[in-house]
Motif scaffolding. Sequence first.
Motif, PDB file in Angstrom:
ATOM      1  N   GLU A 233      84.177 -46.791 -48.279  1.00  0.00           N
ATOM      2  CA  GLU A 233      84.748 -45.896 -47.268  1.00  0.00           C
ATOM      3  C   GLU A 233      85.939 -46.586 -46.625  1.00  0.00           C
ATOM      4  OE1 GLU A 233      83.520 -43.461 -43.177  1.00  0.00           O
ATOM      5  OE2 GLU A 233      82.108 -44.886 -44.045  1.00  0.00           O
ATOM      6  N   LEU A 234      86.997 -45.815 -46.368  1.00  0.00           N
ATOM      7  CA  LEU A 234      88.172 -46.328 -45.670  1.00  0.00           C
ATOM      8  C   LEU A 234      88.435 -45.462 -44.458  1.00  0.00           C
ATOM      9  CD1 LEU A 234      90.572 -48.338 -45.642  1.00  0.00           C
ATOM     10  CD2 LEU A 234      91.874 -46.599 -46.904  1.00  0.00           C
ATOM     11  N   VAL A 235      88.489 -46.107 -43.295  1.00  0.00           N
ATOM     12  CA  VAL A 235      88.777 -45.414 -42.043  1.00  0.00           C
ATOM     13  C   VAL A 235      90.178 -45.838 -41.602  1.00  0.00           C
ATOM     14  CG1 VAL A 235      88.089 -45.103 -39.630  1.00  0.00           C
ATOM     15  CG2 VAL A 235      86.340 -45.432 -41.400  1.00  0.00           C
ATOM     16  N   ILE A 236      91.033 -44.868 -41.338  1.00  0.00           N
ATOM     17  CA  ILE A 236      92.404 -45.146 -40.906  1.00  0.00           C
ATOM     18  C   ILE A 236      92.518 -44.822 -39.424  1.00  0.00           C
ATOM     19  CG2 ILE A 236      94.836 -44.554 -41.235  1.00  0.00           C
ATOM     20  CD1 ILE A 236      93.999 -43.697 -44.123  1.00  0.00           C
ATOM     21  N   THR A 237      93.019 -45.799 -38.667  1.00  0.00           N
ATOM     22  CA  THR A 237      93.184 -45.608 -37.221  1.00  0.00           C
ATOM     23  C   THR A 237      94.666 -45.583 -36.870  1.00  0.00           C
ATOM     24  OG1 THR A 237      93.126 -47.984 -36.741  1.00  0.00           O
ATOM     25  CG2 THR A 237      91.011 -46.808 -36.764  1.00  0.00           C
ATOM     26  N   GLU A 238      94.944 -45.173 -35.642  1.00  0.00           N
ATOM     27  CA  GLU A 238      96.339 -45.066 -35.199  1.00  0.00           C
ATOM     28  C   GLU A 238      96.865 -46.349 -34.565  1.00  0.00           C
ATOM     29  OE1 GLU A 238      98.299 -42.619 -36.067  1.00  0.00           O
ATOM     30  OE2 GLU A 238      96.554 -41.775 -37.106  1.00  0.00           O
ATOM     31  N   SER A 239      95.979 -47.319 -34.284  1.00  0.00           N
ATOM     32  CA  SER A 239      96.436 -48.552 -33.648  1.00  0.00           C
ATOM     33  C   SER A 239      95.466 -49.685 -33.954  1.00  0.00           C
ATOM     34  CB  SER A 239      96.523 -48.363 -32.122  1.00  0.00           C
ATOM     35  OG  SER A 239      95.217 -48.230 -31.572  1.00  0.00           O
ATOM     36  N   MET A 240      95.910 -50.902 -33.660  1.00  0.00           N
ATOM     37  CA  MET A 240      95.036 -52.060 -33.799  1.00  0.00           C
ATOM     38  C   MET A 240      93.867 -51.970 -32.824  1.00  0.00           C
ATOM     39  SD  MET A 240      96.063 -54.144 -36.198  1.00  0.00           S
ATOM     40  CE  MET A 240      95.570 -55.825 -35.853  1.00  0.00           C
ATOM     41  N   HIS A 241      94.133 -51.477 -31.618  1.00  0.00           N
ATOM     42  CA  HIS A 241      93.064 -51.344 -30.620  1.00  0.00           C
ATOM     43  C   HIS A 241      91.989 -50.380 -31.113  1.00  0.00           C
ATOM     44  CE1 HIS A 241      95.044 -53.794 -27.633  1.00  0.00           C
ATOM     45  NE2 HIS A 241      96.142 -53.080 -27.746  1.00  0.00           N
TER      46      HIS A 241
END
Length: 195
Positions: free
Chosen positions: A82-90
């Motif tokens: 599974e790969l989860v993509i976030t909008e920021s490092m935080h």
Amino acid sequence: MKLQNLCVYCGSNPGNRPEYEAEARRFGRALVEQDIGLVYGGASIGLMGLVADTVLAAGGAVTGVIPRALLRKEVVHHGLTELVITESMHARKAKMAQLADAFVALPGGIGTFEELFEIWTWAQLGFHRKPCALFNARGYFDPLVQFLDHAVEEGFLKPMHRSMLLVSDSPENLLEALRSYRPPVIEKWVGAEET
């Protein structure tokens, strides 16, 4: 405690000694042998990629969490469970913390240190009750452990808080220590909702 998913922080470089790569593989195999899923930063490079590849090759589950900015730099691992993509490092760090039951740092650099110290600080403040640890592969963290003990001696780190960071050079012993961990009772300075 139940240890279903473990968050690993480690280097995006392999280091200068092949022993670090061997130890990363050893740690990855131990996760699969104990049916523990890997949560990590989602990259295909360095020790990060090596641990993920080891877990995958042995039939284990790997969840990568990567910010969109790094996705564009093409360091992402494309073969994960599974790969989860976030909008920021935080947001990445918060998601990794949410998915994991415990946190372990393997050898790495500034990013690894920063992630470890932040999640350990959250535990110190009582924001979570999950164990934090160092896999002291080939003594890599010996100077850091000595410094932390020095910080206790100098009165800047309470012994109780120092004891919250587990350390071992054996994956099996470390995983057992994580399972056996009982968090200390901590007076909260602020509530999680206040951060």
